[in-house]
Design a protein around this motif. Sequence first.
Motif, PDB file in Angstrom:
ATOM      1  N   ASN A  24       0.800  -1.228   0.000  1.00 19.89           N
ATOM      2  CA  ASN A  24       0.000   0.000   0.000  1.00 19.89           C
ATOM      3  C   ASN A  24       0.829   1.272   0.000  1.00 19.89           C
ATOM      4  OD1 ASN A  24      -2.730  -0.938  -0.011  1.00 19.89           O
ATOM      5  ND2 ASN A  24      -2.318  -1.760   2.017  1.00 19.89           N
TER       6      ASN A  24
ATOM      7  N   PRO B 124       3.505   2.343  -1.747  1.00 17.31           N
ATOM      8  CA  PRO B 124       3.802   3.008  -3.023  1.00 17.31           C
ATOM      9  C   PRO B 124       2.645   3.846  -3.557  1.00 17.31           C
ATOM     10  CG  PRO B 124       4.566   0.751  -3.093  1.00 17.31           C
ATOM     11  CD  PRO B 124       3.776   0.898  -1.831  1.00 17.31           C
ATOM     12  N   ARG B 125       1.439   3.389  -3.379  1.00 17.24           N
ATOM     13  CA  ARG B 125       0.280   4.135  -3.877  1.00 17.24           C
ATOM     14  C   ARG B 125       0.134   5.460  -3.137  1.00 17.24           C
ATOM     15  NH1 ARG B 125      -5.740   3.779  -2.863  1.00 17.24           N
ATOM     16  NH2 ARG B 125      -6.671   4.487  -4.782  1.00 17.24           N
TER      17      ARG B 125
ATOM     18  N   ARG C  70       2.886   7.865  -4.085  1.00 15.47           N
ATOM     19  CA  ARG C  70       2.593   8.455  -5.403  1.00 15.47           C
ATOM     20  C   ARG C  70       1.539   9.540  -5.284  1.00 15.47           C
ATOM     21  NH1 ARG C  70      -1.517   8.273  -8.558  1.00 15.47           N
ATOM     22  NH2 ARG C  70      -2.419   6.496  -7.503  1.00 15.47           N
TER      23      ARG C  70
ATOM     24  N   ALA D  97       2.975   5.030 -13.265  1.00 16.39           N
ATOM     25  CA  ALA D  97       3.029   4.949 -11.801  1.00 16.39           C
ATOM     26  C   ALA D  97       1.652   4.646 -11.228  1.00 16.39           C
ATOM     27  CB  ALA D  97       3.575   6.243 -11.221  1.00 16.39           C
ATOM     28  N   TRP D  98       0.624   5.264 -11.803  1.00 14.55           N
ATOM     29  CA  TRP D  98      -0.744   5.021 -11.346  1.00 14.55           C
ATOM     30  C   TRP D  98      -1.127   3.551 -11.525  1.00 14.55           C
ATOM     31  CZ3 TRP D  98      -5.389   3.400 -13.436  1.00 14.55           C
ATOM     32  CH2 TRP D  98      -6.522   3.649 -12.663  1.00 14.55           C
TER      33      TRP D  98
ATOM     34  N   VAL E 183       0.858   0.839 -11.947  1.00 13.12           N
ATOM     35  CA  VAL E 183       1.675  -0.080 -11.149  1.00 13.12           C
ATOM     36  C   VAL E 183       1.271  -0.030  -9.679  1.00 13.12           C
ATOM     37  CG1 VAL E 183       4.028  -0.519 -10.320  1.00 13.12           C
ATOM     38  CG2 VAL E 183       3.618  -0.067 -12.740  1.00 13.12           C
ATOM     39  N   THR E 184       1.101   1.167  -9.133  1.00 15.56           N
ATOM     40  CA  THR E 184       0.765   1.267  -7.709  1.00 15.56           C
ATOM     41  C   THR E 184      -0.647   0.771  -7.421  1.00 15.56           C
ATOM     42  OG1 THR E 184       0.135   3.595  -7.981  1.00 15.56           O
ATOM     43  CG2 THR E 184       2.385   3.145  -7.257  1.00 15.56           C
ATOM     44  N   ASN E 185      -1.569   0.960  -8.351  1.00 11.76           N
ATOM     45  CA  ASN E 185      -2.911   0.412  -8.140  1.00 11.76           C
ATOM     46  C   ASN E 185      -2.918  -1.106  -8.206  1.00 11.76           C
ATOM     47  OD1 ASN E 185      -4.329   2.663  -7.512  1.00 11.76           O
ATOM     48  ND2 ASN E 185      -5.102   3.021  -9.564  1.00 11.76           N
ATOM     49  N   LYS E 186      -2.108  -1.688  -9.071  1.00  7.14           N
ATOM     50  CA  LYS E 186      -2.011  -3.154  -9.125  1.00  7.14           C
ATOM     51  C   LYS E 186      -1.465  -3.691  -7.802  1.00  7.14           C
ATOM     52  CE  LYS E 186      -3.251  -3.614 -13.429  1.00  7.14           C
ATOM     53  NZ  LYS E 186      -4.414  -2.792 -13.598  1.00  7.14           N
ATOM     54  N   LEU E 187      -0.452  -3.025  -7.259  1.00  9.07           N
ATOM     55  CA  LEU E 187       0.089  -3.437  -5.961  1.00  9.07           C
ATOM     56  C   LEU E 187      -0.963  -3.295  -4.869  1.00  9.07           C
ATOM     57  CD1 LEU E 187       3.643  -1.842  -6.077  1.00  9.07           C
ATOM     58  CD2 LEU E 187       3.091  -4.277  -6.185  1.00  9.07           C
ATOM     59  N   TYR E 188      -1.691  -2.196  -4.890  1.00 10.32           N
ATOM     60  CA  TYR E 188      -2.724  -1.922  -3.892  1.00 10.32           C
ATOM     61  C   TYR E 188      -3.791  -3.019  -3.898  1.00 10.32           C
ATOM     62  CZ  TYR E 188      -6.598   0.593  -1.671  1.00 10.32           C
ATOM     63  OH  TYR E 188      -7.641   0.960  -0.862  1.00 10.32           O
TER      64      TYR E 188
END
Length: 87
Positions: free
Chosen positions: A6, A8-9, A12, A34-35, A37-42
């Motif tokens: 969470n 990284p999101r 960002r 960045a949006w 990648v960080t949403n996929k991680l989230y």
Amino acid sequence: MFLLLNAPRFIRIIIFATVQFDMTPERVAMNTLAWHVTNKLYFTNNACNFVLYCLSGSKFRRDFTKLFRDNVWRHCTRKTSETSSNL
């Protein structure tokens, strides 16, 4: 796991909300990447929670299997009783 997926999101969001960038095409592309990648991680965090619960919680595993076993049994018996009542 929660912080790792969470952070990284939210970093960002803070960076792009507070720092004023000149919106060049490269900057827009970097922001979009960045949006994504960080949403996929989230959202991966939700899947990881399920896996961690399955691995660590015996009560969770028992209740999870019971949920599907009972629903399948009810569905099968309901279908059988409906079929026999229609005859």
